[in-house]
Design an enzyme around this catalytic site. Structure first.
Site, short mmCIF file in Angstrom:
data_model
loop_
_atom_site.label_atom_id
_atom_site.label_comp_id
_atom_site.label_asym_id
_atom_site.label_seq_id
_atom_site.Cartn_x
_atom_site.Cartn_y
_atom_site.Cartn_z
N GLN A 28 7.89 0.33 12.14
CA GLN A 28 7.19 1.09 12.84
C GLN A 28 6.88 0.22 14.31
O GLN A 28 6.39 0.90 15.28
CB GLN A 28 5.81 1.73 12.82
CG GLN A 28 5.69 3.32 13.33
CD GLN A 28 3.66 3.12 12.39
OE1 GLN A 28 3.68 3.60 11.11
NE2 GLN A 28 2.56 3.58 13.24
N CYS A 65 7.30 3.45 1.29
CA CYS A 65 6.69 2.23 0.57
C CYS A 65 5.79 1.93 0.18
O CYS A 65 4.92 1.38 -1.18
CB CYS A 65 7.41 0.45 1.27
SG CYS A 65 6.96 0.91 2.57
N HIS A 68 12.26 -2.85 5.21
CA HIS A 68 11.88 -3.61 4.29
C HIS A 68 12.08 -3.34 2.87
O HIS A 68 12.77 -3.99 1.89
CB HIS A 68 10.63 -4.30 4.09
CG HIS A 68 10.27 -4.99 5.56
ND1 HIS A 68 9.19 -4.32 6.61
CD2 HIS A 68 10.94 -5.76 6.48
CE1 HIS A 68 9.49 -5.21 7.01
NE2 HIS A 68 10.81 -6.22 7.62
#
Length: 192
Positions: free
Chosen positions: A125, A155, A86
């Site tokens: 994950q 992040c 992302h």
């Protein structure tokens, strides 16, 4: 192929894109400190994503041995580093893997190699946890597999909520690990 010295096709094109990114960020890619940065970053990205060129199933079958052991095999505290798809920032932590063999075992280091292959791809994950479990299940056909991943995500630490101590835990299991008693035994053995 040695991922530290041999690079995949497209390395020069990738470096050119990083030159453009530096310009778009307001930097001067011709200044002394940045002249080699685009190629360095391109090489680093190829190393960090080398899992796309590796076959985790083959890794397991290269060290497959007939063995009548049918108790839990655990490889815990496998360090990993990955890149969040992302934000393309690192996440890192430990993976704990257990399987209960059914006629075949694999070399213990091969479990860690499977983790390495899936973590060296752009990831989330949750998917990585499932992929590790599914690869072991599909390749070894054991009585059961369980995977637990604990990770810190840059992040979440560097941007957004900026929570430095947050740890994300994911798990996936199948077969004998569908029984709560077996899962609890695994969690106890890994100290959770």
């Amino acid at each position: 192929m040695n991922p530290e010295t041999e690079f995949r096709e497209g390395i020069d094109a990738l470096a050119k894109h990083y030159t453009d990114i530096l310009r778009l960020l307001g930097e001067d890619p011709t200044r002394e400190g940045l002249q080699k940065t685009p190629l360095r970053v391109a090489k680093a990205m190829q190393i960090l994503t080398r899992g796309y060129t590796q076959d985790p199933h083959k890794v397991l079958t290269d060290a497959l041995f007939a063995e009548e052991y049918d108790q839990m095999v655990i490889v815990k505290d496998i360090d990993f580093f990955s890149m969040c798809e992302h934000h393309m920032l690192p996440f890192y932590g430990k993976v704990h893997v257990a399987y209960i063999p059914k006629g075949y075992i694999t070399g213990l280091s091969k479990i860690a190699r499977v983790v390495d292959i899936y973590s060296h791809r752009l990831q989330v994950q949750e998917r990585m946890t499932q992929q590790i479990k599914q690869c072991i299940q599909d390749t070894l056909h054991p009585l059961g597999v369980m995977v637990v991943v604990e990770a810190k995500h840059m992040c979440m630490q560097m941007r957004g909520v900026e929570k430095q101590n947050a740890i994300t835990t994911t798990s996936d299991f199948c077969g004998a690990f569908n029984q709560a008693k077996t899962r609890e035994e695994f969690m106890k053995l890994i100290g959770k």
